[in-house]
Design an enzyme around this catalytic site. Structure first.
Site, PDB file in Angstrom:
ATOM      1  N   ARG A   1       3.014  44.558  18.059  1.00  0.00           N
ATOM      2  CA  ARG A   1       2.107  43.457  17.694  1.00  0.00           C
ATOM      3  C   ARG A   1       0.702  44.037  17.745  1.00  0.00           C
ATOM      4  NH1 ARG A   1       2.208  37.297  19.732  1.00  0.00           N
ATOM      5  NH2 ARG A   1       3.795  37.387  18.099  1.00  0.00           N
TER       6      ARG A   1
ATOM      7  N   HIS B   1       3.518  37.960   9.675  1.00  0.00           N
ATOM      8  CA  HIS B   1       4.389  37.759  10.840  1.00  0.00           C
ATOM      9  C   HIS B   1       5.835  37.599  10.342  1.00  0.00           C
ATOM     10  CE1 HIS B   1       5.601  36.967  14.807  1.00  0.00           C
ATOM     11  NE2 HIS B   1       5.070  35.787  15.029  1.00  0.00           N
TER      12      HIS B   1
ATOM     13  N   GLN C   1       8.830  36.097  12.514  1.00  0.00           N
ATOM     14  CA  GLN C   1       8.791  34.645  12.708  1.00  0.00           C
ATOM     15  C   GLN C   1       9.487  33.921  11.564  1.00  0.00           C
ATOM     16  OE1 GLN C   1       7.310  32.665  15.282  1.00  0.00           O
ATOM     17  NE2 GLN C   1       8.542  31.143  14.205  1.00  0.00           N
TER      18      GLN C   1
ATOM     19  N   ASP D   1       0.320  25.796  11.677  1.00  0.00           N
ATOM     20  CA  ASP D   1       0.066  26.780  12.735  1.00  0.00           C
ATOM     21  C   ASP D   1      -1.323  26.481  13.284  1.00  0.00           C
ATOM     22  OD1 ASP D   1       0.216  28.988  14.417  1.00  0.00           O
ATOM     23  OD2 ASP D   1      -0.157  30.465  12.830  1.00  0.00           O
TER      24      ASP D   1
ATOM     25  N   CYS E   1       5.290  27.786  14.484  1.00  0.00           N
ATOM     26  CA  CYS E   1       5.736  29.029  15.140  1.00  0.00           C
ATOM     27  C   CYS E   1       5.478  28.999  16.637  1.00  0.00           C
ATOM     28  CB  CYS E   1       5.060  30.225  14.491  1.00  0.00           C
ATOM     29  SG  CYS E   1       3.270  30.272  14.713  1.00  0.00           S
TER      30      CYS E   1
ATOM     31  N   ARG F   1      14.419  32.885  17.347  1.00  0.00           N
ATOM     32  CA  ARG F   1      13.763  34.202  17.306  1.00  0.00           C
ATOM     33  C   ARG F   1      14.710  35.290  17.809  1.00  0.00           C
ATOM     34  NH1 ARG F   1       8.173  34.582  17.135  1.00  0.00           N
ATOM     35  NH2 ARG F   1       8.609  36.807  16.880  1.00  0.00           N
TER      36      ARG F   1
HETATM   37  N1   CP Z   1       5.464  32.570  17.513  1.00  0.00           N
HETATM   38  C1   CP Z   1       5.168  33.681  18.196  1.00  0.00           C
HETATM   39  O1   CP Z   1       5.162  34.794  17.668  1.00  0.00           O
HETATM   40  O2   CP Z   1       4.921  33.438  19.501  1.00  0.00           O
HETATM   41  P1   CP Z   1       4.328  34.462  20.566  1.00  0.00           P
HETATM   42  O3   CP Z   1       2.897  34.693  20.198  1.00  0.00           O
HETATM   43  O4   CP Z   1       4.490  33.781  21.889  1.00  0.00           O
HETATM   44  O5   CP Z   1       5.116  35.745  20.495  1.00  0.00           O
HETATM   45  N1  NVA Z   2      -1.385  32.658  13.601  1.00  0.00           N
HETATM   46  C1  NVA Z   2      -1.119  32.837  15.001  1.00  0.00           C
HETATM   47  C2  NVA Z   2       0.340  33.043  15.238  1.00  0.00           C
HETATM   48  C3  NVA Z   2       0.741  33.166  16.667  1.00  0.00           C
HETATM   49  C4  NVA Z   2       2.190  33.427  16.846  1.00  0.00           C
HETATM   50  C5  NVA Z   2      -1.922  34.001  15.530  1.00  0.00           C
HETATM   51  O1  NVA Z   2      -1.979  35.043  14.861  1.00  0.00           O
HETATM   52  O2  NVA Z   2      -2.495  33.889  16.608  1.00  0.00           O
END
Ligand code: CP
Ligand code: NVA
Length: 321
Positions: free
Chosen positions: A119, A146, A149, A238, A277, A305
């Site tokens: 990430r 993402h 997801q 989101d 998400c 997930r």
């Molecule tokens: N939806 C998602 O990716 O959640 P986290 O940021 O908790 O991993």
């Molecule tokens: N759009 C959000 C998704 C979190 C899972 C972010 O990038 O923070």
């Protein structure tokens, strides 16, 4: 390092940076595998290993430059259920933070583990890691996308509606962000209809939009949430302020008309499913009545997930076409 066997019959390193990396028909096959593997272990304790234990002896490095609850836990549990192990590391605890290059880090990790999930703040950093890695690299969220997801989202919709996602109509309400971008990619690959309602200054990635439309997807980008929600099978949103966004005040102002509330859900189909998400910012992009209501599938979406990550890991390591 191309040419090293990484799974049955696979000789090239398979990176999962985008849904389109799965190749023609690949996302459909991945979803079918995820559903089947989930059903095969229904009712078993979360920590038990699947009967075929395909990733026995395999290790995943899961690296996080940003916080995570679902991605972190689900990759760890996924590896356990597949018979392997995961090592989770905060990027700030690595020498990356002291100037070791991404390419050198990729070469070192490739000698220790069988796959890397990362990430990252910048999508270009994940591309650089993949370019230098001799093992599969999986995108666990970047500023651009993402994809992990969305595999879980697609599974959840098919479970709830009982039909393939290809024949559905989605309404995205809010920020044209990384999650939105991966839904656009999925629409192009699977052929579902998508209407995105966002303020004009917060639209999705233009290149991904063009690519999905070139594949034949019907995708509209408008600024009217009520129109987008009209008749939709799926309503999805989101956070208005993603990790790394520095303009929170401007965003909270720009998105105030883009809340998913019961009035908006009433415009969607009676059977419509609500997705998010998570983490949610209750009272901002969604109200309690919607996220806790009967149309919300967010808890199944989060639980899926694990099953999504398992299919992605199996594809990356050569156990799926
Ligand atoms: N939806 C998602 O990716 O959640 P986290 O940021 O908790 O991993
Ligand atoms: N759009 C959000 C998704 C979190 C899972 C972010 O990038 O923070």
């Amino acid at each position: 390092m191309s040419g090293i066997a990484i799974g049955p019959g696979v000789t090239d390193v398979r990176h999962f940076l985008a849904l389109s990396d799965l190749g023609p028909g690949g996302l459909r096959r991945l979803l079918d595998a995820a559903h089947a593997r989930k059903q095969a272990r229904a009712g078993r304790p979360n920590g038990t290993v699947d009967d075929d234990a395909p990733l026995t002896g395999h290790v995943l490095a899961a690296i996080f430059e940003k916080p995570s609850t679902r991605t972190r836990l689900s990759f760890d549990i996924a590896m356990r259920q597949l018979g392997g192990e995961a090592i989770t590391i905060a990027a700030g605890d690595m020498q990356l933070g002291r100037g070791e290059t991404i390419a050198d880090t990729a070469r070192v990790l490739s000698g220790f583990v069988d796959a890397v999930m990362i990430r990252a703040n910048r999508h270009s950093d994940v591309e650089a890691l993949a370019a230098a890695a001799g093992v599969p690299v999986i995108n666990g969220l970047t500023d651009l996308s993402h994809p992990c997801q969305i595999v879980a989202d697609l599974m959840t919709v098919e479970e709830r509606l009982g039909r393939p996602v290809a024949s559905t109509r989605w309404a995205w309400i809010g920020d044209g962000n990384n999650v939105c971008n991966s839904i656009i990619e999925a629409a192009g690959l699977l052929g579902f209809d998508l209407v995105i309602a966002c303020p004009s200054a917060y639209g999705p990635n233009a290149a991904l939009l063009d690519a999905a439309r070139m594949r034949g997807a019907s995708i509209e980008v408008i600024d009217d949430p009520a129109h987008a929600a009209c008749g939709a099978d799926i309503v999805v949103t989101d956070t208005w302020v993603s990790m790394g966004d520095t303009d929170a005040d401007a965003r909270l102002h720009a998105f105030r008309a883009f809340q998913v509330n019961p009035d908006l859900m009433a415009r969607a189909a009676a059977h419509a499913v609500f997705l998010h998400c998570l983490p949610a910012h209750r009272g901002e992009e969604v109200t309690d009545a919607v996220i806790d209501g009967p149309q919300s599938a967010v808890w199944d979406e989060a639980a899926n997930r694990v099953h999504a990550q398992k299919a992605i890991l199996l594809w990356a390591l050569g156990w799926l076409d």
